[in-house]
Design an enzyme around this catalytic site. Structure first.
Site, short mmCIF file in Angstrom:
data_model
loop_
_atom_site.label_atom_id
_atom_site.label_comp_id
_atom_site.label_asym_id
_atom_site.label_seq_id
_atom_site.Cartn_x
_atom_site.Cartn_y
_atom_site.Cartn_z
N TYR A 1 0.85 -1.19 0.00
CA TYR A 1 0.00 0.00 0.00
C TYR A 1 0.89 1.24 0.00
O TYR A 1 1.77 1.38 0.85
CB TYR A 1 -0.90 0.00 1.23
CG TYR A 1 -1.83 1.19 1.32
CD1 TYR A 1 -2.89 1.33 0.43
CD2 TYR A 1 -1.64 2.17 2.29
CE1 TYR A 1 -3.74 2.42 0.51
CE2 TYR A 1 -2.50 3.26 2.38
CZ TYR A 1 -3.54 3.38 1.49
OH TYR A 1 -4.39 4.45 1.57
N LYS B 1 4.68 9.21 8.94
CA LYS B 1 4.42 8.68 10.28
C LYS B 1 5.32 9.31 11.34
O LYS B 1 5.10 10.42 11.77
CB LYS B 1 4.55 7.15 10.30
CG LYS B 1 3.81 6.44 9.20
CD LYS B 1 2.31 6.50 9.33
CE LYS B 1 1.63 5.64 8.29
NZ LYS B 1 0.18 5.78 8.29
N ASP C 1 9.49 2.62 -0.17
CA ASP C 1 8.46 3.31 0.61
C ASP C 1 8.67 2.99 2.08
O ASP C 1 8.37 1.90 2.56
CB ASP C 1 7.08 2.84 0.13
CG ASP C 1 5.93 3.54 0.86
OD1 ASP C 1 6.17 4.16 1.90
OD2 ASP C 1 4.79 3.46 0.37
#
Length: 469
Positions: A174, A301, A269
């Site tokens: 994702y 994050k 990523d």
């Protein structure tokens, strides 16, 4: 009081309790109050699609009433009904130090007092970029406001640099809700069982090549057929959105090599793993050790310290293609926000090597406790990890290496386990396809609450498995 956990010293204004604000008897009798959360959810559904602003929060995969939180302190969350929970979501990773860490709060309060947004450059964004460069393989960084924006921009840059259009991604990975990357995505897409990508025109995904994760032969075959058309390979450094599925030894290195051989770029990523799996992200666990580096990296994050902040970076020669230095346009009105960057740089500076050692010890202890309870109840499972991050694969007995394997999980067993843990004051990711997170604030009281809740939850999962048709 000062309490010593597996992480750094943590200050609390009140004693930590293994039970919630409500009497422990409420929880033991299965009478956890949720009236205010239920009322808020009804209100939210009248004004927001599904009543939430991110799909997994709606509890569709686990059932029950989504809990509306009102505060967090250390390893604990408190909801609007006054229930208290040990938190293993941590805002999906950013709460590395725990909630409301006093030094982060103080720095943010000072930043807010100076102004919330300027629309100009400011010193905290430079300091945060310097911290990212110091820790990782990247030489130059552009700040953005979300992980989706970071991956979207990194792919645009890769296409601009190479003059090619095709992108290789992996099933189950994702990369945010970027249109061409929603093909066979993980996270909420798999949690909610959404087939395909409604709302995304077929031509948008026509240049996306989706391959099985951990399959080097499939990557080589794709480049043999389309090599001169592929701009980049993008992968989660260690996928955490189909459950935690670590890369096979040498897999990321092979991606870097194959991309280089064909004039494509390798994008890693690290929106989830960056500064969370280890101090330098997952790259520290394989790339740094093996002597290779991705061309471009995306972050998010933890680097925002709980505020909306993300970044992408890489080799200086590649990043110089971005405007205003080069022709590839990318911009963001609130990128590098002074409050968000202050929170991020303060968090990263407090995240010392010693903290990561303690964080890993906490993660290992939690995995041991969970594993012992599930074995005791006879629940088939596999616990998979990447650094400090981990997840449980439910109803399987062999390691999961790809999306197809992750989809064989028994989600009903997890839903039963989740509901029991929630009723006993433990807040887990509300999906079998998400990663668990610990923090430096998970101390003995937090782990005691976890340990006491596990046996009943494991038995609930076992019953769910027994009830399968």
């Amino acid at each position: 009081m000062w309490t010593r956990g597996y992480g750094s010293l943590w200050w609390s204004s009140r004693p930590l309790r293994a039970c919630g604000i409500h009497a422990c008897a409420n929880w033991h009798n299965g009478e956890v109050p949720t009236e205010r959360s239920a009322d808020l959810f009804q209100r939210a559904r009248r004004v927001s699609p599904g009543g939430v602003n991110s799909p997994v929060r709606a509890f569709k995969a686990v059932g029950g009433t989504p809990r509306f939180m009102t505060s967090g302190e250390g390893a604990w969350l408190t909801d609007v009904d006054g229930n208290r929970y040990v938190d293993f979501v941590g805002s999906w990773g950013p709460m590395l130090l725990g909630h409301a860490h006093p030094q982060v709060i103080a720095a943010v309060q000072e930043a807010v007092a100076r102004g919330t947004s300027f629309g100009t450059p400011a010193e905290p964004e430079v300091a945060l970029a310097e911290e990212i460069v110091e820790r990782t393989s990247v030489e130059s960084v552009r700040l953005v406001t979300s992980g989706t924006e970071a991956t979207m921009s990194a792919i645009r840059l890769a296409r601009g640099v190479t003059g090619r259009d095709r992108v290789v991604k992996f099933a189950g990975c994702y990369h945010g809700h970027v249109d061409p990357l929603l093909a066979e995505a993980g996270s909420g897409v798999v949690t909610l069982g959404i087939p395909g990508t409604p709302g995304v025109p077929a031509h948008v995904t026509a240049d996306t090549i989706v391959l099985p994760y951990n399959d080097v032969d499939a990557v080589q075959a794709a480049f043999a057929e389309f090599g001169g058309q592929i701009a980049c390979i993008i992968t989660e450094a260690a996928p955490g959105n189909m459950g935690l599925v670590p890369p096979a030894p040498g897999f990321n290195a092979a991606l870097a090599r194959i991309a280089s051989e064909h004039g494509a770029l390798f994008i890693s990523d690290e929106v989830m793993t960056g500064f969370r799996a280890a101090r330098a992200g997952h790259w520290e666990l394989d790339g740094q050790r093996e002597g290779w580096a991705p061309d471009l990296v995306t972050f998010g994050k933890v680097m925002g310290g709980g505020f909306p902040s993300a970044a992408f970076g890489g080799r200086r020669d590649l990043m110089e293609y971005l405007a205003p230095a080069g022709p590839v346009y990318q911009a963001g009105t609130l990128a590098g926000n002074p409050v968000a960057t202050t929170a991020g740089v303060t968090t990263l500076r407090l995240a010392t090597p010693e903290l990561y050692t303690d964080l890993l010890a906490t993660s290992l202890r939690v995995r041991e406790l969970v594993g012992e309870a599930l074995v005791g109840a006879g629940v088939p499972h596999v616990i998979q990890a990447a650094g400090t991050m981990f997840s449980v694969m439910w109803g399987v007995t062999d390691p999961v290496t790809d999306f197809a394997g992750a989809q064989r999980q028994d989600t009903a067993a997890f839903a039963a386990f989740f509901s029991s843990m929630l009723d006993q004051g433990v807040y887990l990711p509300p999906s079998a396809f998400e990663t668990w997170f610990v923090s430096a604030a998970h101390d003995d009281a937090a782990l005691t609450t976890l340990s006491e809740a596990l046996p009943a939850a494991a038995r609930a999962a076992a019953r769910a498995l027994d009830d399968r048709p």
